[in-house]
Design an enzyme around this catalytic site. Structure first.
Site, PDB file in Angstrom:
ATOM      1  N   GLU A   7      19.110   6.700  64.001  1.00  0.00           N
ATOM      2  CA  GLU A   7      19.777   5.497  63.475  1.00  0.00           C
ATOM      3  C   GLU A   7      21.260   5.520  63.822  1.00  0.00           C
ATOM      4  OE1 GLU A   7      17.370   4.897  59.616  1.00  0.00           O
ATOM      5  OE2 GLU A   7      19.476   4.618  59.114  1.00  0.00           O
ATOM      6  N   SER A  25       9.427   7.080  74.346  1.00  0.00           N
ATOM      7  CA  SER A  25       9.120   6.115  73.267  1.00  0.00           C
ATOM      8  C   SER A  25       8.076   6.716  72.331  1.00  0.00           C
ATOM      9  CB  SER A  25       8.545   4.819  73.857  1.00  0.00           C
ATOM     10  OG  SER A  25       9.357   4.327  74.877  1.00  0.00           O
ATOM     11  N   GLU A  70      10.703  14.315  75.955  1.00  0.00           N
ATOM     12  CA  GLU A  70       9.995  15.258  76.832  1.00  0.00           C
ATOM     13  C   GLU A  70       9.460  14.472  78.023  1.00  0.00           C
ATOM     14  OE1 GLU A  70       7.114  17.521  74.635  1.00  0.00           O
ATOM     15  OE2 GLU A  70       8.632  18.246  73.204  1.00  0.00           O
ATOM     16  N   PRO A  71       8.958  15.162  79.042  1.00  0.00           N
ATOM     17  CA  PRO A  71       8.472  14.422  80.214  1.00  0.00           C
ATOM     18  C   PRO A  71       7.409  13.382  79.848  1.00  0.00           C
ATOM     19  CG  PRO A  71       8.641  16.750  80.721  1.00  0.00           C
ATOM     20  CD  PRO A  71       8.942  16.612  79.264  1.00  0.00           C
ATOM     21  N   GLU A  79      12.627  -2.799  74.162  1.00  0.00           N
ATOM     22  CA  GLU A  79      11.280  -3.310  73.861  1.00  0.00           C
ATOM     23  C   GLU A  79      10.793  -2.667  72.550  1.00  0.00           C
ATOM     24  OE1 GLU A  79      12.205  -2.163  76.823  1.00  0.00           O
ATOM     25  OE2 GLU A  79      11.993  -3.926  78.097  1.00  0.00           O
ATOM     26  N   GLU A 117      18.234   5.851  73.271  1.00  0.00           N
ATOM     27  CA  GLU A 117      18.005   5.794  71.803  1.00  0.00           C
ATOM     28  C   GLU A 117      16.896   4.812  71.454  1.00  0.00           C
ATOM     29  OE1 GLU A 117      19.404   7.998  70.130  1.00  0.00           O
ATOM     30  OE2 GLU A 117      21.282   8.471  71.155  1.00  0.00           O
ATOM     31  N   ILE A 149      18.185  15.632  78.670  1.00  0.00           N
ATOM     32  CA  ILE A 149      19.053  16.152  77.613  1.00  0.00           C
ATOM     33  C   ILE A 149      20.527  16.055  78.023  1.00  0.00           C
ATOM     34  CG2 ILE A 149      19.540  18.118  76.103  1.00  0.00           C
ATOM     35  CD1 ILE A 149      16.760  16.588  75.738  1.00  0.00           C
ATOM     36  N   THR A 150      21.185  15.102  77.386  1.00  0.00           N
ATOM     37  CA  THR A 150      22.609  14.867  77.638  1.00  0.00           C
ATOM     38  C   THR A 150      23.409  16.029  77.052  1.00  0.00           C
ATOM     39  OG1 THR A 150      22.233  12.502  77.571  1.00  0.00           O
ATOM     40  CG2 THR A 150      24.493  13.232  77.227  1.00  0.00           C
TER      41      THR A 150
HETATM   42  C1  LIG Z   1      20.835   8.989  80.959  1.00  0.00           C
HETATM   43  C2  LIG Z   1      19.910   9.273  79.840  1.00  0.00           C
HETATM   44  C3  LIG Z   1      20.282  10.141  78.832  1.00  0.00           C
HETATM   45  C4  LIG Z   1      19.385  10.482  77.811  1.00  0.00           C
HETATM   46  N1  LIG Z   1      19.770  11.384  76.864  1.00  0.00           N
HETATM   47  C5  LIG Z   1      18.852  11.838  75.970  1.00  0.00           C
HETATM   48  C6  LIG Z   1      19.169  12.903  75.073  1.00  0.00           C
HETATM   49  O1  LIG Z   1      20.304  13.415  75.040  1.00  0.00           O
HETATM   50  N2  LIG Z   1      18.196  13.374  74.245  1.00  0.00           N
HETATM   51  C7  LIG Z   1      16.932  12.851  74.246  1.00  0.00           C
HETATM   52  O2  LIG Z   1      16.106  13.326  73.466  1.00  0.00           O
HETATM   53  N3  LIG Z   1      16.606  11.831  75.074  1.00  0.00           N
HETATM   54  C8  LIG Z   1      17.529  11.312  75.939  1.00  0.00           C
HETATM   55  N4  LIG Z   1      17.212  10.286  76.797  1.00  0.00           N
HETATM   56  C9  LIG Z   1      15.831   9.782  76.809  1.00  0.00           C
HETATM   57  C10 LIG Z   1      15.688   8.353  76.303  1.00  0.00           C
HETATM   58  O3  LIG Z   1      15.829   8.329  74.914  1.00  0.00           O
HETATM   59  C11 LIG Z   1      14.313   7.856  76.799  1.00  0.00           C
HETATM   60  O4  LIG Z   1      14.420   7.676  78.198  1.00  0.00           O
HETATM   61  C12 LIG Z   1      13.900   6.582  76.139  1.00  0.00           C
HETATM   62  O5  LIG Z   1      13.606   6.786  74.780  1.00  0.00           O
HETATM   63  C13 LIG Z   1      12.665   5.968  76.828  1.00  0.00           C
HETATM   64  O6  LIG Z   1      11.632   6.908  76.987  1.00  0.00           O
HETATM   65  P1  LIG Z   1      10.933   7.106  78.405  1.00  0.00           P
HETATM   66  O7  LIG Z   1      11.990   7.269  79.429  1.00  0.00           O
HETATM   67  O8  LIG Z   1       9.945   8.178  78.251  1.00  0.00           O
HETATM   68  O9  LIG Z   1      10.230   5.715  78.701  1.00  0.00           O
HETATM   69  P2  LIG Z   1       8.694   5.306  78.275  1.00  0.00           P
HETATM   70  O10 LIG Z   1       8.505   5.647  76.868  1.00  0.00           O
HETATM   71  O11 LIG Z   1       7.770   5.900  79.271  1.00  0.00           O
HETATM   72  O12 LIG Z   1       8.758   3.769  78.479  1.00  0.00           O
HETATM   73  C14 LIG Z   1       8.600   3.105  79.748  1.00  0.00           C
HETATM   74  C15 LIG Z   1       8.542   1.592  79.512  1.00  0.00           C
HETATM   75  O13 LIG Z   1       7.404   1.262  78.698  1.00  0.00           O
HETATM   76  C16 LIG Z   1       7.824   0.533  77.561  1.00  0.00           C
HETATM   77  N5  LIG Z   1       6.963   0.906  76.434  1.00  0.00           N
HETATM   78  C17 LIG Z   1       6.618   2.154  76.023  1.00  0.00           C
HETATM   79  N6  LIG Z   1       5.790   2.099  74.971  1.00  0.00           N
HETATM   80  C18 LIG Z   1       5.616   0.769  74.701  1.00  0.00           C
HETATM   81  C19 LIG Z   1       4.885   0.034  73.722  1.00  0.00           C
HETATM   82  N7  LIG Z   1       4.199   0.655  72.766  1.00  0.00           N
HETATM   83  N8  LIG Z   1       4.909  -1.319  73.772  1.00  0.00           N
HETATM   84  C20 LIG Z   1       5.648  -1.962  74.694  1.00  0.00           C
HETATM   85  N9  LIG Z   1       6.374  -1.338  75.640  1.00  0.00           N
HETATM   86  C21 LIG Z   1       6.362   0.013  75.638  1.00  0.00           C
HETATM   87  C22 LIG Z   1       9.276   0.962  77.324  1.00  0.00           C
HETATM   88  O14 LIG Z   1       9.988  -0.020  76.580  1.00  0.00           O
HETATM   89  C23 LIG Z   1       9.775   1.061  78.754  1.00  0.00           C
HETATM   90  O15 LIG Z   1      10.066  -0.244  79.225  1.00  0.00           O
HETATM   91  C24 LIG Z   1      18.099   9.886  77.789  1.00  0.00           C
HETATM   92  C25 LIG Z   1      17.743   8.986  78.793  1.00  0.00           C
HETATM   93  C26 LIG Z   1      18.615   8.685  79.806  1.00  0.00           C
HETATM   94  C27 LIG Z   1      18.185   7.725  80.888  1.00  0.00           C
END
Ligand SMILES: Cc1cc2nc3c(=O)[nH]c(=O)nc-3n(C[C@H](O)[C@H](O)[C@H](O)COP(=O)(O)OP(=O)(O)OC[C@H]3O[C@@H](n4cnc5c(N)ncnc54)[C@H](O)[C@@H]3O)c2cc1C
Length: 395
Positions: free
Chosen positions: A250, A135, A130-131, A377, A373, A160-161
């Site tokens: 997984e 993580s 979600e927005p 980090e 996925e 959402i891919t």
């Molecule tokens: C092209 C693309 C396709 C995708 N497809 C899907 C999909 O089909 N379905 C779906 O559900 N999601 C999808 N995603 C989402 C993807 O899984 C997330 O972007 C990813 O999990 C990271 O979440 P975030 O972007 O919110 O980054 P954030 O969680 O905001 O992280 C930002 C940074 O902070 C770091 N960070 C965050 N928390 C911590 C912590 N506790 N300690 C240390 N570092 C931390 C992270 O490692 C990262 O470097 C997709 C993303 C992309 C780019």
């Protein structure tokens, strides 16, 4: 789990790999650059994948699939990604949704959905992020509220891919305010009209413009008072969705590892070829020791990455606990892929920067695997915690 004997499975796997390798060489490699640069959905390729049965590759035969195992899937993903990473993206979220249904679904969900998913009649998206929750999955806000024989869904799903073309969304939602919050989450199997901008209360955003991973759409889904039948609740059980979704993640991690191996193999092969053709100072650059050192490192890491990815797949397929190895495979293979594509770009010199060479695309595709996925980090933290808990490395 497959019902084929080991011999039958070996034969079926070999046949499938041969088919996919030929398909990749003939149908994907020649057009990948065009579709990537145009950021165009390759409809013909997707239709051919349906005909080959790839959307049902691991769906059990009794539900209309090919009934092959996870190792076969991983090898297929390597092959497709060798041609173009986005093509494996059409399969991955679909594959994760099929896994959820076959593992946790009610019999009605299996008989209703799996045959349609196996043929690709409907394709599936996996909706977790979600927005304000990538993580930090515990922070999801999308909610499903029971109303008679239905649930009413509200919220936003991000990144959402396959979100536009999908006819089914496996969606993580909140169904209670339990503390900790993961105990109040459920998975909904939400059907929608494929290709439509609006379907009931679900609105699909324009495609997100991305660095790489083009041709496969990634969108935001806005969900406003969208009603689904109560039978859409995965397995018919509320508040167990977090562990269901994580079990599928997984698989997603093993898929990323395989994808990374495919992209890295292509970058490596292109580098070998180029190094033997390109001459500087009177000889092919392959004869300069600096290039040989690079190729030596690249080839060694590539080999290790493939072994780690396939080991994770085999363990998960045998039903062993695989969270650690899946995380390690995702982490290692994606970092190796990123490194190899960078080295490949260096070996290609200026041509590595030119859109007419495939290296430029591979270099743009590789970073997704570091983020998707679960970022690397987060991966390292999860692996570290597991190792501290039970010293889980085998000797
Ligand atoms: C092209 C693309 C396709 C995708 N497809 C899907 C999909 O089909 N379905 C779906 O559900 N999601 C999808 N995603 C989402 C993807 O899984 C997330 O972007 C990813 O999990 C990271 O979440 P975030 O972007 O919110 O980054 P954030 O969680 O905001 O992280 C930002 C940074 O902070 C770091 N960070 C965050 N928390 C911590 C912590 N506790 N300690 C240390 N570092 C931390 C992270 O490692 C990262 O470097 C997709 C993303 C992309 C780019």
């Amino acid at each position: 789990m497959t019902t084929l004997s080991p011999e039958e499975l070996d034969a079926a796997r070999a046949e499938m790999l041969e088919l996919v390798r030929t398909f990749t060489a003939k149908e994907i490699i020649p057009v990948a650059g065009h579709f990537d640069h145009a950021d165009e959905y390759p409809e013909r390729i997707v239709e051919q994948m349906k005909e080959m049965g790839l959307f049902g590759i691991t769906v059990p035969a009794e539900y209309g699939g090919l009934g092959l195992d996870l190792l076969t899937y991983v090898m297929v993903v390597e092959e497709l990604s060798y041609g173009w990473m986005s093509v494996s993206g059409f399969l991955n979220t679909h594959f994760m949704a099929c896994y959820l249904i076959k593992t946790f679904g009610t019999e009605q969900q299996k008989t209703d959905l799996l045959p349609r998913l196996a043929t690709g009649e409907i394709r599936a998206a996996y909706c977790l992020s979600e927005p304000d929750a990538g993580s930090d999955v515990a922070n999801i806000r999308t909610r499903a509220v029971r109303d008679g024989d239905e649930y009413v869904l509200n919220g936003t799903k991000m990144w959402i891919t396959n979100g536009r073309e999908a006819g089914l969304c496996a969606m993580l939602v909140k169904t209670s305010d339990a503390d900790p919050s993961h105990r109040g989450m459920s998975v909904m199997l939400v059907e929608k009209e494929p290709g439509a901008d609006v379907s009931g209360g679900i609105s699909v955003s324009p495609n997100i413009h991305k660095l790489g991973y083009r041709g496969v759409e990634t969108v935001e889904l806005s969900i406003s008072d969208h009603r689904v039948p109560a039978t859409a609740l995965l397995g018919g059980e509320e508040n167990v969705g977090f562990s269901q979704m994580m079990s599928a993640v997984e698989l997603g991690r093993i898929n990323i590892a395989a994808r990374a191996v495919g992209v890295a193999q292509r970058a490596f092969d292109e580098s070998i070829r180029y190094a033997q053709e390109r001459k500087t100072f009177g000889k092919p650059i392959a004869q300069h020791q600096a290039i040989q050192l690079k190729l030596g490192d690249m080839g060694t890491k590539l080999h290790a990455a493939r072994l780690v990815a396939r080991d994770a797949a085999e363990r998960k397929a045998r039903g062993e606990r695989a969270d650690l190895v899946a995380g390690m495979a995702k982490l290692f293979c994606s970092e190796v892929c990123w490194e190899i594509t960078q080295e490949a770009l260096r070996i290609h010199g200026g041509n590595g920067y030119a859109a007419e060479y495939p290296i430029e695309r591979l270099y743009r595709d590789a970073p997704l695997m570091i983020v998707g996925e679960g970022t690397n980090e987060i991966q390292k933290m999860v692996i570290g915690r597991r190792l501290l808990e039970d010293h889980a490395i085998e000797r």
